[in-house]
Design an enzyme around this catalytic site. Sequence first.
Site, short mmCIF file in Angstrom:
data_model
loop_
_atom_site.label_atom_id
_atom_site.label_comp_id
_atom_site.label_asym_id
_atom_site.label_seq_id
_atom_site.Cartn_x
_atom_site.Cartn_y
_atom_site.Cartn_z
N GLU A 1 -8.26 11.79 62.21
CA GLU A 1 -7.71 10.50 61.78
C GLU A 1 -8.80 9.80 61.00
OE1 GLU A 1 -9.48 10.75 64.43
OE2 GLU A 1 -10.71 8.95 64.15
N SER B 1 -27.49 4.54 57.42
CA SER B 1 -26.50 5.55 57.81
C SER B 1 -25.77 6.18 56.64
CB SER B 1 -25.49 4.92 58.78
OG SER B 1 -24.95 3.72 58.23
N LYS C 1 -22.00 11.14 58.83
CA LYS C 1 -20.77 11.73 59.38
C LYS C 1 -20.74 13.25 59.27
CE LYS C 1 -17.55 7.90 59.22
NZ LYS C 1 -18.40 6.77 58.78
C1 LIG Z 1 -18.51 5.55 59.44
C2 LIG Z 1 -19.77 4.88 59.12
C3 LIG Z 1 -20.43 4.05 60.07
C4 LIG Z 1 -19.84 3.69 61.40
O1 LIG Z 1 -19.71 4.72 62.31
P1 LIG Z 1 -20.66 4.90 63.57
O2 LIG Z 1 -19.92 5.90 64.40
O3 LIG Z 1 -20.80 3.58 64.25
O4 LIG Z 1 -21.95 5.41 63.08
C5 LIG Z 1 -21.67 3.52 59.73
N1 LIG Z 1 -22.23 3.76 58.53
C6 LIG Z 1 -21.62 4.53 57.59
C7 LIG Z 1 -22.29 4.73 56.28
C8 LIG Z 1 -20.38 5.11 57.86
O5 LIG Z 1 -19.79 5.87 56.92
#
Ligand SMILES: *Cc1c(COP(=O)(O)O)cnc(C)c1O
Length: 408
Positions: free
Chosen positions: A108, A376, A86
């Site tokens: 948000e 992610s 993010k």
């Molecule tokens: C917010 C988040 C997501 C989901 O958001 P995407 O926009 O689909 O990437 C996925 N993994 C983590 C660790 C997150 O914090």
Amino acid sequence: MNNRGYYDRFGGAFIPEILVATFDELVTSFTEAKNDPGFWQSYQDILASYSCRPTPLTYAENLTRYCGGARVYIKREDLNHTGAHKVNNVMGQGLLVKRMGKTRVIAETGAGQHGVATATMAAKFGFTCTIYMGEVDVQRQRPNVFWMERLGAEVIPVRDGTRILKDAINEAFRDWVRNMDTTHYVLGTACGPHPFPEMVSYFQSIIGKEARDQILKIEGKLPRRVYACVGGGSNALGIFSGFMDDAVELVGVEAGGKGLETGRHASRLCSTDGSVGVAQGYKTYFLQDDDGQMKETHSVAAGLDYVGVSPILAHLKETGRVRFESATDREVIDALSLTIQKEGLIPALESAHAFVQALKEAPALSPTDAIIINQSGRGDKDIFTVADAFKDPKWQEFIKKKAEEYHA
Ligand SMILES: *Cc1c(COP(=O)(O)O)cnc(C)c1O
């Protein structure tokens, strides 16, 4: 994409008349930035010095041996500052805010992760920051609210509607209408009205650019498949973009929750519960009933618990370029345990969805194939949920003790 932000029949910008000039300003500023050769460099530089970029690509030797098929690689977005991909998006938008000469950001947040990332960026750049959050989410996500407030953000609990993410989105748009001269709305994923899907994917494309270079260096060839979890779609589009023009299979994994047949999931593209509609300023697949009322969603991973999905991914599903699968909460906890024990990595519950599908498919591939899983984010934030899932008695004792201390 055409010039009105449509990806075939998905996307667009359904916005109130009063915001049209603000959106035009954003499109212009983003286009100028993209065409400025120094901009991407300054973006890379700030992420290198502030957020550990380039993040490594880790060979998962033990998971590879365990699966007995493809060589498994993991792209380490968990090593970013604030613990997930993010930060890429918010730092990029922060640089744009500076270019536009604005001084205030709003956002948000549902689970609170995007709120923490935005508040972090605001502190770093010296912007004032207001975060809208449904009252129910404020109660559920106290640790994130705590950090947002320490970072200097004002967190406003939204009491309208069902007091969750979608109500916070409406309130953030109302704020923007009142304060558009000074304020930028930092959208957190590749959703919402044009240019947000394109802009957020552009910033997240840094993941795919790095991953492609890294795998070529290590393996001397492209991977067979790339896996990513799909909430709004930003980490998936980020890594996929690096391989879009290659003969590489791209697999997006949605939240299967309690199982697609139960209706308690957040699978817009894999289940039969999603349908095309317009909401929150854009056109895509939403989990909605026949009257267009948004359905309740469920996932063990708060970051995947969203009714809409990126219009870019909706389009890539229809063209067949990306394959979509889903993983249940149960499968996610199992894949998380396995990854922790085999590799000493703690993926976020969101990321563990991608691991589920990759680990299902790896055994049937050849040892000469490589696959990449996008991790992610990191799972430290999930300690409350994961400890509950494991029914860890020592953890329960610890929580009880803490509560008693406060009562004393
Ligand atoms: C917010 C988040 C997501 C989901 O958001 P995407 O926009 O689909 O990437 C996925 N993994 C983590 C660790 C997150 O914090």
